[in-house]
Design a protein around this motif. Sequence first.
Motif, short mmCIF file in Angstrom:
data_model
loop_
_atom_site.label_atom_id
_atom_site.label_comp_id
_atom_site.label_asym_id
_atom_site.label_seq_id
_atom_site.Cartn_x
_atom_site.Cartn_y
_atom_site.Cartn_z
N THR A 153 0.78 -1.24 0.23
CA THR A 153 -0.15 0.03 0.06
C THR A 153 0.85 1.19 0.05
OG1 THR A 153 -0.10 0.14 2.49
CG2 THR A 153 -2.10 -1.11 1.18
N GLY A 154 0.43 2.43 -0.26
CA GLY A 154 0.69 3.57 -0.23
C GLY A 154 2.30 3.57 -1.30
N VAL A 155 2.39 2.75 -2.26
CA VAL A 155 3.43 2.98 -3.22
C VAL A 155 3.34 4.06 -3.98
CG1 VAL A 155 4.36 1.46 -5.08
CG2 VAL A 155 2.94 0.27 -3.60
N ALA A 156 4.77 4.55 -4.24
CA ALA A 156 5.02 5.81 -4.77
C ALA A 156 6.34 5.60 -5.42
CB ALA A 156 5.07 6.82 -3.97
N SER B 219 9.63 7.86 -6.55
CA SER B 219 10.23 9.28 -6.40
C SER B 219 10.30 10.22 -7.75
CB SER B 219 11.82 9.13 -5.71
OG SER B 219 12.50 8.60 -6.66
N ASP B 220 10.33 11.54 -7.28
CA ASP B 220 10.34 12.42 -8.34
C ASP B 220 11.38 12.14 -9.45
OD1 ASP B 220 7.97 13.61 -7.34
OD2 ASP B 220 9.22 15.22 -6.51
N ASP B 221 12.59 11.69 -8.83
CA ASP B 221 13.56 11.31 -10.00
C ASP B 221 13.75 10.09 -10.71
OD1 ASP B 221 14.26 9.68 -8.12
OD2 ASP B 221 16.12 10.53 -7.52
N GLY B 222 12.27 9.14 -10.20
CA GLY B 222 12.21 7.91 -10.63
C GLY B 222 13.11 6.82 -10.18
N ALA B 223 13.90 7.07 -9.26
CA ALA B 223 15.11 6.20 -8.76
C ALA B 223 14.47 5.28 -7.72
CB ALA B 223 16.18 6.89 -8.53
N THR B 224 13.55 5.53 -6.70
CA THR B 224 13.07 5.07 -5.61
C THR B 224 11.57 4.57 -5.74
OG1 THR B 224 14.83 6.30 -4.53
CG2 THR B 224 13.35 5.26 -3.16
N VAL B 225 11.13 3.55 -5.27
CA VAL B 225 10.06 3.26 -5.01
C VAL B 225 9.58 3.03 -3.38
CG1 VAL B 225 7.90 1.55 -5.57
CG2 VAL B 225 9.77 2.12 -7.19
N THR B 226 8.90 3.76 -2.96
CA THR B 226 8.55 3.46 -1.45
C THR B 226 6.96 2.93 -1.17
OG1 THR B 226 7.88 5.80 -1.35
CG2 THR B 226 10.12 5.43 -0.72
N GLY B 227 6.84 2.54 -0.10
CA GLY B 227 5.41 2.17 0.24
C GLY B 227 5.41 1.19 1.51
N LYS B 228 4.24 0.60 1.79
CA LYS B 228 4.25 -0.35 3.06
C LYS B 228 3.84 -1.71 2.65
CE LYS B 228 3.16 3.07 6.64
NZ LYS B 228 2.46 3.38 7.72
N ALA B 229 4.41 -2.78 3.43
CA ALA B 229 4.09 -4.25 3.05
C ALA B 229 4.26 -4.89 4.56
CB ALA B 229 4.68 -4.77 2.00
#
Length: 178
Positions: free
Chosen positions: A140-143, A145-155
């Motif tokens: 969830t909360g997958v995003a 980053s603005d520079d396209g280098a990082t994916v964040t979220g919760k699991a």
Amino acid sequence: MASATVGSDGTFSVTLPAAQANGQTLTVTATDAAGNVSPAATITAPDTTAPTEPSSVQLSDDGKTISGKGEAGSTVAIKDADGNTLASATVGSDGTFSVTLPAAQTNGQTLSVSATDAAGNVSPAATITAPDTTAPAAPTGVAVSDDGATVTGKAEAGSIVTIKDADGITIGSVTVAA
């Protein structure tokens, strides 16, 4: 066999060759000088011996039933990792038990199985871990980053998050922190 002479005050004390501490039934008779034997008095030794740890403990494939072997007549209790009793059953005369749990255990839960006899003596606990057959929820909360280098979220903590491109090729993965 143990015996003693009754004292002049009518009392006696007999030291047994082996301690009787598991609910054994004993008979006590008095024999006079002429050889006449009294009717037997029956006593039961206290049960201070705990049952052995339940053995051959198994969890059914659906995670709903625990079975195994234990002291006949004892009560088997199934507890969760927090010590809460989930279910209990009496061990049959054949020394086997089967306990139906209120909820399936299919996500790596650790359970303890102990037996308590009629005298209240509790066995050491056997431990069983349920297999983890439950898939984690979708991240969830997958995003990105603005520079396209990082994916964040919760699991789910401890799960591995895998990032794949449009062709299904893995381009990144990480183990989720606690």
